[in-house]
Design an enzyme around this catalytic site. Structure first.
Site, short mmCIF file in Angstrom:
data_model
loop_
_atom_site.label_atom_id
_atom_site.label_comp_id
_atom_site.label_asym_id
_atom_site.label_seq_id
_atom_site.Cartn_x
_atom_site.Cartn_y
_atom_site.Cartn_z
N THR A 7 34.33 40.28 46.44
CA THR A 7 35.48 39.73 45.70
C THR A 7 35.36 40.16 44.24
O THR A 7 34.28 40.12 43.66
CB THR A 7 35.54 38.19 45.80
OG1 THR A 7 35.71 37.85 47.19
CG2 THR A 7 36.71 37.61 45.03
N PHE B 60 36.34 39.48 40.41
CA PHE B 60 36.76 38.42 39.50
C PHE B 60 37.00 39.03 38.12
O PHE B 60 36.31 39.98 37.75
CB PHE B 60 35.64 37.37 39.34
CG PHE B 60 35.31 36.61 40.60
CD1 PHE B 60 34.50 37.17 41.58
CD2 PHE B 60 35.76 35.31 40.78
CE1 PHE B 60 34.17 36.46 42.73
CE2 PHE B 60 35.44 34.60 41.94
CZ PHE B 60 34.64 35.18 42.90
O1 LIG Z 1 36.29 28.95 47.16
C1 LIG Z 1 35.47 29.55 46.46
O2 LIG Z 1 34.27 29.41 46.57
C2 LIG Z 1 35.97 30.51 45.46
O3 LIG Z 1 35.27 30.81 44.53
C3 LIG Z 1 37.33 31.13 45.67
C4 LIG Z 1 37.28 32.43 46.46
C5 LIG Z 1 38.67 33.14 46.37
O4 LIG Z 1 39.60 32.64 45.78
O5 LIG Z 1 38.76 34.24 46.95
C6 LIG Z 1 36.30 33.35 45.87
C7 LIG Z 1 35.59 34.22 46.61
C8 LIG Z 1 35.74 34.31 48.07
O6 LIG Z 1 36.58 35.43 48.30
C9 LIG Z 1 36.38 33.11 48.65
C10 LIG Z 1 37.01 32.21 47.88
#
Ligand SMILES: O=C(O)C(=O)C[C@]1(C(=O)O)C=C[C@@H](O)C=C1
Length: 425
Positions: free
Chosen positions: A300, A302
């Site tokens: 992911t 950020f």
């Molecule tokens: O729910 C979490 O733990 C988050 O940090 C959010 C979140 C997202 O929004 O994509 C972050 C990373 C992962 O892809 C899954 C969830």
């Protein structure tokens, strides 16, 4: 990393000190009260208009504005480790784990998420960077904050809107925002948020996301009739859940760690959460299956947001994110993209979103009927710093073709070596 900044209104309402929490997960059951987390969920009340950033007139701003706020993208050492144990559990994506049936010691002093009512001016604080994220401790966003700013104080917030406002109101110095995932794609809502607020992107991190299936100690797969998690996490594990024979209901909640906390708080023996190994540790859950993401290289991205932009540099790889629109629809897209192509600037991402205030353009005349075209905002990331004359010239050209152009940020690229098998979380 783990403390919360008390604010005047928190102390006034005692909303996070008393035992009347309003945790709203899972959404179907949001009246449950958590006496462990005491999370307040209150809807956002502020609205911000996004300002049009004109490159031509504001380039000087870029070069003379605030002091350098180092983005400091440093690889986080993975510190989490599941306890060894007795019983075998599922091995997925090459990761074999054993199960510890002894409940893990829970941390009792976790910070409580900020709510919209907590957003009064920040109290005095030390020199530690305060980074707001959406979710509760153990969320991947918290890990992303730690990866970007290793010694930061991570501040949990119950909504993204609150994380943005925490920065705008000086309660936090940075906000961390997931924008895209290698399996689930773009997180569209967060693109819209970037436009609604006037924060600047000052850094990015790419976090390998290693999901676990968490249950209360002693719970077996056969007991389960639902799996809860953040929608992104559910979609990242869909195939694997089915392969595990878990054709049970899926329920979306606000964040992965919140799902784990919910199970622990309500002693749910029929429910599993998809969350990190750190969430298992924090909320005393057992890892029933490890590495359940459908692709071992699940990652992911950020972005880090601040009140001021950083001064762009050319001594290391930078990325710049822009958003633009044009009154005359998509015909401008080719011209904009060629402004980068002619200068050999690579694009790393392009995303379109509905143009909120003007979503439809009517074309043709009334006698022959009218065609309706959708109008879009285009988000583009390209590999160049705003300090690079190629990028400045490209944007000067783009500005001629567009009716709206805003530079969301020019920031160092995350160059952390790629290691998909790492369990960062
Ligand atoms: O729910 C979490 O733990 C988050 O940090 C959010 C979140 C997202 O929004 O994509 C972050 C990373 C992962 O892809 C899954 C969830």
């Amino acid at each position: 990393m783990n403390s919360i900044i008390p604010s005047k209104s928190i102390l006034k309402s005692l909303s996070y000190l008393d035992s009347t929490p309003k945790l709203s997960i899972p959404r179907k059951n949001h009246h449950h009260q958590s006496n462990r987390s005491q999370i307040c969920t209150i809807k956002s009340i502020y609205k911000h208009e996004s300002r049009n950033f004109s490159v031509g007139s504001n380039r000087a701003d870029w070069q003379s504005s605030c002091a350098i706020l180092a983005s400091n993208v440093v690889s986080q050492q993975s510190t989490e480790k599941t306890d060894g144990g007795n019983a075998d559990i599922t091995s997925i994506n090459g990761v074999h784990q054993t199960l510890d049936l002894v409940p893990v010691q829970q941390e009792t002093n976790l910070p409580k998420p900020l709510s919209i009512t907590d957003l009064s001016p920040a109290p005095m604080h030390g020199s530690q960077l305060r980074v707001a994220y959406q979710g509760v401790p153990g969320a991947y966003s918290e890990a992303a904050a730690g990866k970007a700013y290793p010694n930061c104080e991570a501040i949990p917030c119950d909504q993204f809107e609150v994380a943005f406002q925490a920065v705008e109101l000086w309660i936090a110095d940075r906000a961390v925002l997931p924008v895209e995932n290698s399996l689930g794609g773009s997180i569209h809502r967060n693109y819209d948020l970037l436009l609604r607020h006037n924060l600047h992107i000052v850094g990015e991190v790419q976090l390998p996301v290693h999901h676990c299936l968490l249950v209360l100690p002693g719970v077996r797969k056969e007991y389960l009739n639902r799996v809860i998690s953040h929608p992104q996490a559910l979609s990242q594990c869909e195939l694997t859940l089915t392969k595990l024979g878990l054709s049970v209901a899926r329920e979306a909640v606000d964040d992965t760690a919140g799902a784990a906390e919910f199970i622990a708080t309500h002693n749910l023996r029929d429910t599993a959460a998809i969350a990190s190994a750190r969430a298992a540790e924090l909320y005393g859950l057992q890892i029933l299956a490890d590495g359940i993401q459908d692709d071992s290289s699940n990652v992911t991205r950020f972005v880090m947001l601040a009140r001021e932009p950083i001064i762009p540099r050319t001594d290391r790889p930078f990325k710049t994110s822009i958003v633009f629109a044009h009154d005359k629809g998509t015909s401008v897209l080719f011209k904009v993209l060629s402004a980068f192509a002619f200068r050999n600037i690579s694009l790393t991402k392009i995303e379109s979103r509905p143009y909120r205030n003007r979503p439809i353009r009517v074309v043709g005349d009334a006698s022959t009927g009218t065609a309706k075209h959708f109008e879009y905002m285009f988000y583009v990331d390209f590999e160049a710093s705003m300090a690079d004359p190629r990028a400045q010239n490209a944007l000067a050209e783009v500005q001629e073709f567009t009716s709206f152009l805003r530079v969301l940020g020019s920031y160092p690229m995350d160059m952390t070596p790629w290691s998909p098998s790492n369990r960062d979380m």
